[in-house]
Design a protein around this motif. Structure first.
Motif, PDB file in Angstrom:
ATOM      1  N   ASP A  89     -10.397  -2.508   2.051  1.00  0.00           N
ATOM      2  CA  ASP A  89     -10.262  -1.079   2.363  1.00  0.00           C
ATOM      3  C   ASP A  89      -9.446  -0.890   3.629  1.00  0.00           C
ATOM      4  N   LYS A 146     -11.197   6.694   5.415  1.00  0.00           N
ATOM      5  CA  LYS A 146     -12.553   6.275   5.042  1.00  0.00           C
ATOM      6  C   LYS A 146     -13.431   6.114   6.260  1.00  0.00           C
ATOM      7  N   THR A 159      -4.057  -6.978   0.405  1.00  0.00           N
ATOM      8  CA  THR A 159      -4.366  -5.547   0.585  1.00  0.00           C
ATOM      9  C   THR A 159      -5.177  -4.940  -0.566  1.00  0.00           C
ATOM     10  N   PRO A 160      -4.850  -5.238  -1.841  1.00  0.00           N
ATOM     11  CA  PRO A 160      -5.601  -4.581  -2.922  1.00  0.00           C
ATOM     12  C   PRO A 160      -7.097  -4.894  -2.908  1.00  0.00           C
ATOM     13  N   CYS A 216       0.855  -1.193   0.000  1.00  0.00           N
ATOM     14  CA  CYS A 216       0.000   0.000   0.000  1.00  0.00           C
ATOM     15  C   CYS A 216       0.890   1.243   0.000  1.00  0.00           C
ATOM     16  N   ARG A 217       0.298   2.403   0.043  1.00  0.00           N
ATOM     17  CA  ARG A 217       1.091   3.640   0.092  1.00  0.00           C
ATOM     18  C   ARG A 217       1.463   3.944   1.535  1.00  0.00           C
ATOM     19  N   ASP A 264      -1.169   5.334   3.667  1.00  0.00           N
ATOM     20  CA  ASP A 264      -2.304   4.480   4.057  1.00  0.00           C
ATOM     21  C   ASP A 264      -2.070   3.820   5.411  1.00  0.00           C
ATOM     22  N   GLU A 314      -5.503   2.040   5.983  1.00  0.00           N
ATOM     23  CA  GLU A 314      -6.720   2.626   5.402  1.00  0.00           C
ATOM     24  C   GLU A 314      -6.365   2.887   3.947  1.00  0.00           C
ATOM     25  N   ARG A 315      -6.655   1.903   3.108  1.00  0.00           N
ATOM     26  CA  ARG A 315      -6.175   1.970   1.729  1.00  0.00           C
ATOM     27  C   ARG A 315      -6.894   3.075   0.948  1.00  0.00           C
ATOM     28  N   GLY A 316      -6.078   3.919   0.321  1.00  0.00           N
ATOM     29  CA  GLY A 316      -6.655   5.008  -0.478  1.00  0.00           C
ATOM     30  C   GLY A 316      -7.081   6.197   0.349  1.00  0.00           C
ATOM     31  N   GLY A 317      -6.593   6.268   1.587  1.00  0.00           N
ATOM     32  CA  GLY A 317      -6.877   7.451   2.407  1.00  0.00           C
ATOM     33  C   GLY A 317      -7.995   7.220   3.398  1.00  0.00           C
TER      34      GLY A 317
END
Ligand code: PLP
Length: 379
Positions: free
Chosen positions: A194, A219, A190-191, A60-61, A64, A214-217
């Motif tokens: 969420d 939520k 992970t992909p 992930c980033r 995240d 928190e994948r993608g920021g």
């Protein structure tokens, strides 16, 4: 006599490199990473580097990754935070760890069934989500663990995610991956989710530190508010030493996974074969191909787990059973009950779990001690 540790699913010994990595942050680099002086910036840099390591192992980033105080906190934050954000219900399978199950039940959520090896029943999940949609009940979050902490079964999070996206498109997917890092490459999990929870002490890191991806920021709403650390997602002064040690342990776990799985599969098979060969009435709770390499869960007829654990403790063998003493009566584990294991069988449950510190000697000593203790109890 030295200790024979067959309880890695409960906690693991810390890896030497993780201890080494954390020491400077306990002894000399003790500044608060939120401070503005150079000393504080050093601590902040160590957290940033740890975040990069964790992100690369989890796929992930770095942004995240939210550092938390433990796996339980990460699970609580995911479920409570999702409900607070969207005011829908939470859904989980019946054999989740209490850190998920009790939170879902606390928020009057919905619990769905599992199959005979402890994987979420995907048809039951789809039906439940359809039923909730039919009654205009919004679903905030569906939480399904990656690896079960008692029997070691593995859920297919890609399949779970497909069911949720189709039958409850507004819901977040969370996975409690606390038991997974030693056995599963989480870049492949992970992909599909969420939110994902980890705990440092399950893979050679320290206790009292965890992760929520928190994948993608952001939520969900934060659970702990105050100082605004972790980009307002988890307040509280960072456990710098714990975070650095956890990241170090996670990297070693990831690097060694490909060689550790065959080594521990062979040790686990030797352990179970030794018990099945040496004693009558030892049932392997789920087939080996359905569980992670370190898991050796058996049910032994004619004995009660608590008495067996008592004798094993006297023999310096650490194991566990996961039954709970409620109102003075022994209750079999909720995981085995959810899987449909007969109560009389479940009363003889023994969870043996191997990990990075396990050796041939542990297996030999474990077989010897368990065989002797069961023979004594049956007499
Ligand atoms: N989830 C699972 C699957 C676990 O096995 C555990 C620990 O036993 C937890 C959550 C809780 O983690 P922690 O001990 O860090 O609170």
């Amino acid at each position: 006599m030295s200790l024979t540790y067959l309880d890695h699913a409960a906690s693991t010994p810390m890896r030497p490199e993780a201890i080494e990595a954390m020491m400077p942050f306990l002894a000399t680099s003790y500044a608060n990473p939120s401070g503005s002086h150079r000393f504080a910036r050093q601590a902040r840099k160590a957290i940033d580097e740890s975040r990069d390591v964790v992100a690369s192992v989890l796929g992930c980033r770095p942004n995240d990754v939210v550092f938390t105080g433990c796996g339980t906190e990460s699970d609580n934050m995911a479920i409570t935070g999702a409900i607070a954000r969207s005011s829908g219900v939470a859904v989980c399978p019946a054999d989740e760890h209490h850190a998920v199950l009790e939170v879902v039940e606390h928020h009057s959520g919905v619990v769905v069934g599992v199959d005979a090896v402890g994987r979420v029943d995907l048809d039951a999940l789809a039906t439940t989500l359809d039923d909730l949609a039919g009654r205009d009940v919004a679903v905030a979050i569906v939480s399904v663990m990656t690896v079960n902490n008692e029997v070691g079964s593995i859920n297919d999070l890609a399949a779970v995610s497909r069911v949720v996206r189709r039958h409850a498109p507004g819901a977040l997917v969370h996975t409690d991956a606390v038991q997974a890092p030693s056995w599963v490459d989480l870049r492949e999990v992970t992909p599909h989710v969420d939110l994902l929870a980890l705990s440092g002490h399950k893979f050679g890191g320290p206790k009292g530190v965890g992760v929520l991806v928190e994948r993608g920021g952001p939520k969900i709403d934060p659970l702990i508010i105050g100082g605004g650390q972790e980009r307002e997602r988890r307040s509280g002064t960072h456990n710098v030493a714990g975070i650095v040690a956890m990241a170090t342990a996670l990297k070693s776990t990831d690097d060694e996974r490909a060689t550790e799985i065959p080594r521990l599969t062979s040790l686990r098979d030797g352990l179970v074969d030794g018990l099945v060969g040496g004693l009558d009435g030892v049932i392997e709770t789920i087939p080996r191909e359905d569980k992670v390499a370190g898991s050796a869960h058996v049910c032994i007829s004619g004995i009660e787990s608590e008495s067996l654990l008592f004798l094993l403790d006297e023999a310096d063998v650490c194991a566990s059973a996961a039954s709970a003493c409620a109102s003075g009566a022994m209750e079999p584990s909720h995981v085995l009950a959810a899987m449909g294991v007969d109560r009389s069988v479940a009363m003889g449950a023994l969870r043996l779990s191997l990990g990075h510190a396990s050796t041939d000697a542990d297996v030999d000593r474990g077989i010897e001690a368990i065989t002797a203790a069961v023979t004594r109890l049956r007499r």
